[in-house]
Scaffold this motif. Structure first.
Motif, PDB file in Angstrom:
ATOM      1  N   VAL A  20      51.188  74.732  47.107  1.00 21.84           N
ATOM      2  CA  VAL A  20      49.766  74.772  46.740  1.00 21.84           C
ATOM      3  C   VAL A  20      49.509  73.922  45.505  1.00 21.84           C
ATOM      4  CG1 VAL A  20      47.900  76.261  45.941  1.00 21.84           C
ATOM      5  CG2 VAL A  20      49.381  77.030  47.793  1.00 21.84           C
ATOM      6  N   THR A  21      50.353  74.085  44.487  1.00 16.84           N
ATOM      7  CA  THR A  21      50.174  73.307  43.264  1.00 16.84           C
ATOM      8  C   THR A  21      50.347  71.818  43.522  1.00 16.84           C
ATOM      9  OG1 THR A  21      51.022  75.177  41.973  1.00 16.84           O
ATOM     10  CG2 THR A  21      50.947  73.037  40.881  1.00 16.84           C
ATOM     11  N   GLY A  22      51.344  71.464  44.337  1.00 17.23           N
ATOM     12  CA  GLY A  22      51.551  70.057  44.662  1.00 17.23           C
ATOM     13  C   GLY A  22      50.379  69.454  45.411  1.00 17.23           C
ATOM     14  N   THR A  23      49.771  70.241  46.302  1.00 16.88           N
ATOM     15  CA  THR A  23      48.607  69.751  47.042  1.00 16.88           C
ATOM     16  C   THR A  23      47.438  69.500  46.115  1.00 16.88           C
ATOM     17  OG1 THR A  23      49.318  70.955  49.025  1.00 16.88           O
ATOM     18  CG2 THR A  23      47.008  70.265  48.914  1.00 16.88           C
ATOM     19  N   VAL A  24      47.214  70.429  45.179  1.00 18.13           N
ATOM     20  CA  VAL A  24      46.137  70.250  44.199  1.00 18.13           C
ATOM     21  C   VAL A  24      46.371  68.984  43.383  1.00 18.13           C
ATOM     22  CG1 VAL A  24      45.116  71.214  42.101  1.00 18.13           C
ATOM     23  CG2 VAL A  24      45.559  72.696  44.067  1.00 18.13           C
ATOM     24  N   TRP A  25      47.604  68.806  42.941  1.00  8.65           N
ATOM     25  CA  TRP A  25      47.933  67.628  42.138  1.00  8.65           C
ATOM     26  C   TRP A  25      47.744  66.352  42.964  1.00  8.65           C
ATOM     27  CZ3 TRP A  25      49.632  69.160  37.224  1.00  8.65           C
ATOM     28  CH2 TRP A  25      49.873  68.116  36.329  1.00  8.65           C
ATOM     29  N   ALA A  26      48.131  66.391  44.232  1.00 11.09           N
ATOM     30  CA  ALA A  26      47.992  65.210  45.091  1.00 11.09           C
ATOM     31  C   ALA A  26      46.532  64.870  45.332  1.00 11.09           C
ATOM     32  CB  ALA A  26      48.709  65.457  46.413  1.00 11.09           C
ATOM     33  N   VAL A  27      45.690  65.882  45.504  1.00 10.22           N
ATOM     34  CA  VAL A  27      44.258  65.632  45.676  1.00 10.22           C
ATOM     35  C   VAL A  27      43.682  65.002  44.414  1.00 10.22           C
ATOM     36  CG1 VAL A  27      42.010  66.740  45.976  1.00 10.22           C
ATOM     37  CG2 VAL A  27      43.921  67.426  47.406  1.00 10.22           C
ATOM     38  N   ALA A  28      44.072  65.519  43.252  1.00  8.91           N
ATOM     39  CA  ALA A  28      43.573  64.972  41.994  1.00  8.91           C
ATOM     40  C   ALA A  28      44.049  63.546  41.779  1.00  8.91           C
ATOM     41  CB  ALA A  28      44.005  65.857  40.831  1.00  8.91           C
ATOM     42  N   ALA A  29      45.273  63.255  42.179  1.00  7.99           N
ATOM     43  CA  ALA A  29      45.841  61.918  41.985  1.00  7.99           C
ATOM     44  C   ALA A  29      45.460  60.949  43.085  1.00  7.99           C
ATOM     45  CB  ALA A  29      47.364  62.008  41.889  1.00  7.99           C
ATOM     46  N   GLN A  30      44.790  61.422  44.139  1.00  8.68           N
ATOM     47  CA  GLN A  30      44.338  60.596  45.252  1.00  8.68           C
ATOM     48  C   GLN A  30      45.510  59.860  45.913  1.00  8.68           C
ATOM     49  OE1 GLN A  30      40.481  58.494  44.510  1.00  8.68           O
ATOM     50  NE2 GLN A  30      40.787  59.132  42.394  1.00  8.68           N
ATOM     51  N   VAL A  31      46.572  60.596  46.186  1.00  9.43           N
ATOM     52  CA  VAL A  31      47.745  59.988  46.813  1.00  9.43           C
ATOM     53  C   VAL A  31      47.902  60.422  48.271  1.00  9.43           C
ATOM     54  CG1 VAL A  31      48.976  59.777  44.629  1.00  9.43           C
ATOM     55  CG2 VAL A  31      49.257  61.850  45.993  1.00  9.43           C
ATOM     56  N   LEU A  32      47.033  61.290  48.746  1.00 12.54           N
ATOM     57  CA  LEU A  32      47.110  61.734  50.133  1.00 12.54           C
ATOM     58  C   LEU A  32      46.401  60.735  51.043  1.00 12.54           C
ATOM     59  CD1 LEU A  32      46.294  65.541  49.696  1.00 12.54           C
ATOM     60  CD2 LEU A  32      48.533  64.505  50.084  1.00 12.54           C
ATOM     61  N   PRO A  33      46.716  60.735  52.335  1.00 13.94           N
ATOM     62  CA  PRO A  33      45.971  59.877  53.268  1.00 13.94           C
ATOM     63  C   PRO A  33      44.481  60.171  53.220  1.00 13.94           C
ATOM     64  CG  PRO A  33      47.936  60.782  54.313  1.00 13.94           C
ATOM     65  CD  PRO A  33      47.821  61.459  52.994  1.00 13.94           C
ATOM     66  N   ALA A  34      43.682  59.149  53.482  1.00 18.62           N
ATOM     67  CA  ALA A  34      42.232  59.280  53.344  1.00 18.62           C
ATOM     68  C   ALA A  34      41.671  60.405  54.205  1.00 18.62           C
ATOM     69  CB  ALA A  34      41.560  57.955  53.702  1.00 18.62           C
ATOM     70  N   GLY A  35      42.146  60.526  55.431  1.00 16.45           N
ATOM     71  CA  GLY A  35      41.629  61.574  56.305  1.00 16.45           C
ATOM     72  C   GLY A  35      41.935  62.963  55.791  1.00 16.45           C
ATOM     73  N   ARG A  59      34.297  69.999  42.060  1.00 19.23           N
ATOM     74  CA  ARG A  59      35.595  70.542  41.671  1.00 19.23           C
ATOM     75  C   ARG A  59      36.663  69.436  41.656  1.00 19.23           C
ATOM     76  NH1 ARG A  59      37.486  75.917  42.601  1.00 19.23           N
ATOM     77  NH2 ARG A  59      35.757  76.169  44.058  1.00 19.23           N
ATOM     78  N   VAL A  60      36.665  68.611  42.684  1.00 20.09           N
ATOM     79  CA  VAL A  60      37.660  67.543  42.762  1.00 20.09           C
ATOM     80  C   VAL A  60      37.470  66.555  41.618  1.00 20.09           C
ATOM     81  CG1 VAL A  60      38.515  65.638  44.166  1.00 20.09           C
ATOM     82  CG2 VAL A  60      37.933  67.813  45.241  1.00 20.09           C
ATOM     83  N   ARG A  61      36.241  66.252  41.255  1.00 25.49           N
ATOM     84  CA  ARG A  61      35.986  65.356  40.117  1.00 25.49           C
ATOM     85  C   ARG A  61      36.495  65.961  38.819  1.00 25.49           C
ATOM     86  NH1 ARG A  61      29.863  64.182  40.065  1.00 25.49           N
ATOM     87  NH2 ARG A  61      30.462  63.047  38.180  1.00 25.49           N
ATOM     88  N   LEU A  62      36.356  67.269  38.656  1.00 25.73           N
ATOM     89  CA  LEU A  62      36.909  67.936  37.474  1.00 25.73           C
ATOM     90  C   LEU A  62      38.423  67.804  37.438  1.00 25.73           C
ATOM     91  CD1 LEU A  62      34.779  71.233  37.416  1.00 25.73           C
ATOM     92  CD2 LEU A  62      34.694  69.393  35.732  1.00 25.73           C
ATOM     93  N   TRP A  63      39.054  67.968  38.590  1.00 25.60           N
ATOM     94  CA  TRP A  63      40.513  67.832  38.655  1.00 25.60           C
ATOM     95  C   TRP A  63      40.941  66.425  38.240  1.00 25.60           C
ATOM     96  CZ3 TRP A  63      41.923  70.392  44.031  1.00 25.60           C
ATOM     97  CH2 TRP A  63      41.659  71.772  43.952  1.00 25.60           C
ATOM     98  N   ARG A  64      40.226  65.429  38.700  1.00 24.01           N
ATOM     99  CA  ARG A  64      40.602  64.055  38.388  1.00 24.01           C
ATOM    100  C   ARG A  64      40.386  63.739  36.908  1.00 24.01           C
ATOM    101  NH1 ARG A  64      38.131  61.876  44.149  1.00 24.01           N
ATOM    102  NH2 ARG A  64      39.955  62.552  45.369  1.00 24.01           N
ATOM    103  N   ASP A  65      39.340  64.318  36.326  1.00 26.16           N
ATOM    104  CA  ASP A  65      39.162  64.170  34.881  1.00 26.16           C
ATOM    105  C   ASP A  65      40.326  64.800  34.129  1.00 26.16           C
ATOM    106  OD1 ASP A  65      36.821  62.856  35.312  1.00 26.16           O
ATOM    107  OD2 ASP A  65      35.505  64.418  34.511  1.00 26.16           O
ATOM    108  N   ALA A  66      40.747  65.981  34.568  1.00 28.44           N
ATOM    109  CA  ALA A  66      41.864  66.664  33.913  1.00 28.44           C
ATOM    110  C   ALA A  66      43.139  65.843  34.018  1.00 28.44           C
ATOM    111  CB  ALA A  66      42.067  68.049  34.527  1.00 28.44           C
ATOM    112  N   LEU A  67      43.378  65.245  35.177  1.00 27.24           N
ATOM    113  CA  LEU A  67      44.590  64.451  35.354  1.00 27.24           C
ATOM    114  C   LEU A  67      44.558  63.195  34.491  1.00 27.24           C
ATOM    115  CD1 LEU A  67      47.202  64.616  36.937  1.00 27.24           C
ATOM    116  CD2 LEU A  67      46.147  63.241  38.737  1.00 27.24           C
ATOM    117  N   ARG A  68      43.389  62.574  34.352  1.00 27.04           N
ATOM    118  CA  ARG A  68      43.275  61.404  33.481  1.00 27.04           C
ATOM    119  C   ARG A  68      43.551  61.779  32.030  1.00 27.04           C
ATOM    120  NH1 ARG A  68      39.128  59.772  37.163  1.00 27.04           N
ATOM    121  NH2 ARG A  68      37.562  60.986  36.027  1.00 27.04           N
TER     122      ARG A  68
END
Length: 342
Positions: A185-200, A213-222
């Motif tokens: 679960v944590t890895g999936t969240v991190w992957a979504v924030a890092a935009q490393v998963l396939p587009a679909g 929510r996803v935009r907040l995650w990406r801000d946190a990762l930056r």
């Protein structure tokens, strides 16, 4: 003589587990102060959460020793009452949004279900065990009644895991499976924030999660990448995140415990959060309680970890204290006839 040696070894393992807990919780309380140095940070929230976990754990150890059935049952009823009352106590449009109190309600329902199932496994009376499992099922139904779909589903999963735990003779594989679930679960969240998963796949996940929510995650990762050593300081995410400042009802949280730790407390902060979860699983593995009790508590705490990875549950003191309470109940040594670990 062998029995006495086994008891001594078991006691020594529990002492090691308790000592590790003191060290881990002490580090979780000390590092935010270090991370806050040199910043206009607010570590009080983190310190309160650590204190709530420690207090809940101590209360669970004491009450679980004296009342191994009544204590978790009372905790389940209290958690259910808080979950039902929380949306009414916190009025306003935030309650109806995915980023409001939904995560806290779901977490309380999960902890309440775990408490009821632990109480069911602790009693030798068949009729009482059936009644407690009915209570657990009722908690899941209550989740749907209060509009918490996540709480309903997660509570049902905890109940099913508890029933399955009764068929397991060894707790080690179960504990390992729970750890793997939390990592996924944590890895999936991190992957979504890092935009490393396939587009679909990313689009499929972003739909139910919500764009905000996803935009907040990406801000946190930056922020985590820019301040990987010490982080930006506890409580400062809301000031530095453009997405958080654009919200109509900002709460200054990225709504993901791992990403919040990484952004505000750096690499050490995220490692401490992972270490705290691993310590709880280790304590459950070495617990003198029966395998069904420990695996049930582990399933509930893992479900809580999953909810916290995609929400704001751990920002509520009642949730932190409830998690500590359940962990303490599942690792307590009953004063009555001991229940041997498996």
């Amino acid at each position: 003589m062998t029995s006495a040696a086994d008891r001594d070894a078991d006691r020594e393992r529990r002492n090691v587990s308790d000592a590790l807990g003191v060290v881990v919780l002490g580090a979780c309380a000390g590092w935010p102060l270090i991370s806050a140095a040199g910043h206009d940070a607010r570590p009080e929230g983190v310190l309160l959460a650590v204190l709530a976990v420690a207090a809940g754990y101590a209360a669970g150890r004491m009450s679980g020793s004296l009342l191994p059935v009544v204590a978790p049952c009372a905790g389940a009823l209290a958690g259910l009452a808080l979950a039902v009352a929380m949306p009414r106590m916190a009025s306003g449009p935030q309650v109806t949004t995915p980023l409001g109190h939904t995560g806290a309600v779901a977490a309380l329902l999960v902890l309440a279900t775990g408490g009821a199932c632990c109480a069911a496994w602790a009693t030798p009376v068949p009729s009482l065990r059936f009644g407690l499992r009915t209570l657990a099922a009722g908690i899941a139904v209550a989740g749907a009644a209060v509009g918490s779909a996540a709480g309903c589903v997660a509570s049902a999963v905890v109940l099913l895991c508890s029933l399955a735990a009764g068929r397991m003779r060894r707790r080690g594989p179960g504990i390992a499976g729970l750890a793997l679930a939390a990592v996924l679960v944590t890895g999936t969240v991190w992957a979504v924030a890092a935009q490393v998963l396939p587009a679909g796949l990313t689009s499929a996940l972003e739909g139910p999660l919500g764009e905000h929510r996803v935009r907040l995650w990406r801000d946190a990762l930056r922020l985590a990448h820019r301040n990987s050593a010490l982080g930006v300081g506890p409580g400062r995410f809301g000031e530095l995140s453009g997405t958080a400042s654009e919200s109509l009802l900002p709460d200054g949280k990225p709504h993901s415990a791992p990403l919040q730790q990484a952004a505000e407390q750096g690499v050490v902060g995220i490692l401490l959060l992972a270490t705290a979860f691993c310590w709880i699983l280790y304590a459950l593995w070495r617990s003198p309680r029966s395998t069904p009790v420990t695996l049930t508590a582990g399933a509930a705490l893992t479900a809580l970890a999953a909810i916290a990875a995609i929400g704001n549950a751990l920002s509520f003191t009642t949730v932190s204290a409830g998690a500590g309470l359940l962990a303490g109940l599942a690792t307590a040594h009953p004063w009555v006839a001991g229940v041997p670990g498996s």
